[in-house]
Motif scaffolding. Sequence first.
Motif, mmCIF file in Angstrom:
data_model
loop_
_atom_site.group_PDB
_atom_site.id
_atom_site.type_symbol
_atom_site.label_atom_id
_atom_site.label_comp_id
_atom_site.label_asym_id
_atom_site.label_seq_id
_atom_site.Cartn_x
_atom_site.Cartn_y
_atom_site.Cartn_z
ATOM 1 N N LEU A 257 21.454 11.316 29.633
ATOM 2 C CA LEU A 257 21.390 12.700 29.190
ATOM 3 C C LEU A 257 19.993 13.034 28.682
ATOM 4 O O LEU A 257 19.376 12.266 27.934
ATOM 5 N N GLY A 258 19.494 14.163 29.099
ATOM 6 C CA GLY A 258 18.165 14.597 28.670
ATOM 7 C C GLY A 258 17.930 16.038 29.056
ATOM 8 O O GLY A 258 18.794 16.698 29.650
ATOM 9 N N LEU A 259 16.763 16.525 28.718
ATOM 10 C CA LEU A 259 16.430 17.929 28.977
ATOM 11 C C LEU A 259 15.117 17.987 29.743
ATOM 12 O O LEU A 259 14.111 17.431 29.316
ATOM 13 N N ARG A 260 15.130 18.637 30.898
ATOM 14 C CA ARG A 260 13.920 18.859 31.676
ATOM 15 C C ARG A 260 13.611 20.350 31.671
ATOM 16 O O ARG A 260 14.477 21.186 31.470
ATOM 17 N N GLY A 261 12.351 20.664 31.928
ATOM 18 C CA GLY A 261 11.949 22.071 31.904
ATOM 19 C C GLY A 261 11.795 22.620 30.496
ATOM 20 O O GLY A 261 12.026 23.804 30.258
ATOM 21 N N LYS A 262 11.389 21.741 29.570
ATOM 22 C CA LYS A 262 11.284 22.157 28.170
ATOM 23 C C LYS A 262 10.251 23.254 27.961
ATOM 24 O O LYS A 262 10.300 23.988 26.974
ATOM 25 N N ARG A 263 9.303 23.386 28.923
ATOM 26 C CA ARG A 263 8.282 24.429 28.775
ATOM 27 C C ARG A 263 8.881 25.821 28.848
ATOM 28 O O ARG A 263 8.227 26.799 28.480
ATOM 29 N N ASN A 264 10.110 25.908 29.315
ATOM 30 C CA ASN A 264 10.770 27.211 29.366
ATOM 31 C C ASN A 264 11.363 27.627 28.024
ATOM 32 O O ASN A 264 11.667 28.810 27.826
ATOM 33 N N ILE A 265 11.550 26.683 27.121
ATOM 34 C CA ILE A 265 12.166 27.015 25.833
ATOM 35 C C ILE A 265 11.292 27.980 25.028
ATOM 36 O O ILE A 265 11.795 28.975 24.489
ATOM 37 N N PRO A 266 9.955 27.755 24.920
ATOM 38 C CA PRO A 266 9.130 28.760 24.238
ATOM 39 C C PRO A 266 9.181 30.134 24.915
ATOM 40 O O PRO A 266 9.028 31.160 24.250
ATOM 41 N N LEU A 267 9.413 30.153 26.242
ATOM 42 C CA LEU A 267 9.520 31.438 26.931
ATOM 43 C C LEU A 267 10.758 32.190 26.482
ATOM 44 O O LEU A 267 10.733 33.425 26.368
ATOM 45 N N LEU A 268 11.860 31.465 26.196
ATOM 46 C CA LEU A 268 13.038 32.121 25.630
ATOM 47 C C LEU A 268 12.712 32.704 24.259
ATOM 48 O O LEU A 268 13.166 33.799 23.916
ATOM 49 N N GLY A 269 11.901 31.974 23.501
ATOM 50 C CA GLY A 269 11.434 32.514 22.224
ATOM 51 C C GLY A 269 10.600 33.761 22.418
ATOM 52 O O GLY A 269 10.670 34.709 21.631
ATOM 53 N N GLY A 270 9.801 33.773 23.496
ATOM 54 C CA GLY A 270 9.011 34.963 23.809
ATOM 55 C C GLY A 270 9.887 36.160 24.138
ATOM 56 O O GLY A 270 9.554 37.303 23.798
ATOM 57 N N VAL A 271 11.017 35.923 24.808
ATOM 58 C CA VAL A 271 11.956 37.014 25.105
ATOM 59 C C VAL A 271 12.486 37.617 23.812
ATOM 60 O O VAL A 271 12.523 38.846 23.636
ATOM 61 N N ILE A 272 12.882 36.751 22.871
ATOM 62 C CA ILE A 272 13.381 37.231 21.580
ATOM 63 C C ILE A 272 12.291 38.016 20.849
ATOM 64 O O ILE A 272 12.539 39.091 20.285
ATOM 65 N N ALA A 273 11.071 37.492 20.878
ATOM 66 C CA ALA A 273 9.957 38.167 20.200
ATOM 67 C C ALA A 273 9.688 39.536 20.816
ATOM 68 O O ALA A 273 9.420 40.517 20.100
ATOM 69 N N ALA A 274 9.753 39.627 22.143
ATOM 70 C CA ALA A 274 9.512 40.910 22.811
ATOM 71 C C ALA A 274 10.569 41.936 22.433
ATOM 72 O O ALA A 274 10.271 43.122 22.221
ATOM 73 N N ILE A 275 11.815 41.498 22.323
ATOM 74 C CA ILE A 275 12.895 42.412 21.945
ATOM 75 C C ILE A 275 12.703 42.900 20.512
ATOM 76 O O ILE A 275 12.818 44.103 20.220
ATOM 77 N N LEU A 276 12.396 41.976 19.608
ATOM 78 C CA LEU A 276 12.177 42.371 18.206
ATOM 79 C C LEU A 276 10.964 43.282 18.081
ATOM 80 O O LEU A 276 10.964 44.248 17.294
#
Length: 480
Positions: A257-276
């Motif tokens: 078990l693991g997580l790949r594509g972790k560079r996308n996680i900050p992009l999800l944070g960017g989506v939240i930031a853009a909405i706020l």
Amino acid sequence: MPTTKAAATAALFASALLLCCAAIPAQAAPGAGIEGATLPLLWGIPFLGMLLSIAIMPLLAGHFWHHHYGKVALFWALAFLVPFVAVYGAGLTIYEVVHAATLEYIPFITLLFSLFTISGGILLTGNLRGSPGVNTSLLAIGTLLASVIGTTGASMVLIRPLLRANDDRRYNVHTVVFFIFLVSNIGGSLTPLGDPPLFLGFLKGVDFFWTTKHLFHDTAVIGAILLVVFYLLDRYFYSREDRLPPKADPTPETESLGLRGKRNIPLLGGVIAAILMSALWKPGIEFDVFGTHVPLPSVVRDISLLVLAGVSIWITPAFIRERNGFDWEPIREVAKLFAAIFLTIIPVIAILKAGSNGALAPLVALVTDSAGEPVNAGYFWMTGLLSGFLDNAPTYLVFFNLAGGDPQSLMTKYAVTLEAISAGAVFMGALTYIGNAPNFMVLAIAKSRGVAMPSFFGYMAWSGIFLLPCFALLTWLYFL
């Protein structure tokens, strides 16, 4: 993959160009929109036709629907537009269409596109065993996550791992149905980030943590009930699996078990930031697009979301999306069908906004008593039932305004009324596949992965059996 990437990038820049063009100041169209009090219910026929097409055609003409759903959507859109132009003229039609597109559809589909693209670049490696305990834990995590990254974000991040965990099980339809109940809807009730109706309330002046405080008990009760019911139901189906020959796992994994594509996680944070940002930044600059005033923060938000999606496309290795079973068909389907829904819903929303002066006055009367005070149970059920078949964001606004539209008054004196409106809009979006956009996206992804999802009415049977008793309990506990 290069062809797919190039096509997706071309679509991305085309969308950005459209947004930029929409921001160019233009001459306003005359008038301020259609007067709903003058509209007969006949104008709702194209919207009803669109709903019935989604509900019936996959059953009666599945092959035709799969290949031509876009043409069906176009037919119903034109069934509204052509008569509307003939009766009310091109100017008013352009105003209504531009208003719906710039303030509702473009932000809606842009947010979905960015979350769909970014979450598709996050891969949970390894293969979880879809046991009752594991499945219930995934649903619980998704329910909590939905108020942080939105119902769409949580749905897109977790649906593929859930499907992969259960793809060796013969009985997995109930897992996706309860995922729609909990992750795609009910879990998004605790913050304005969770679901579009609450975000609109935030834009209207409702405090950010008001919903956290006032909807926590509602969410805890219905969430706990559904998770327990799901666990017992999944145990029953899981026990039946043991009596049948084992089914080969179509996606065996040798990795831990693991997580790949972790560079996308900050992009999800960017989506939240853009909405706020779009809610908190108020420069007072607006663009007049054929009579519709589009705020600068909204334009910046939508362009930012497209840029974040574009970054995700370029930084995510192709194998991650391939192993996720990622393709563009679910977002294509949602974009085409909801474009027609957002168009054909225009007269229906106008009639509702007319309140007691409109053709739907008998429905509006159910939310006000003889003394003119709000009927909280009526607000909960009317907002909810209409949210199940209309888009829940404009439905929330209609009843928010019917209740007075003053956020300070609604947060204090009429707090239970606002709680009823908010809970109805968020929770009852789970009643149908079209009540909330993530529902339809999860449906499309699950079908593409071979899950025999129930029909439109079949799903309503599931929601009626498991959700309506929960909503009746909430009514008795909090709204009577």
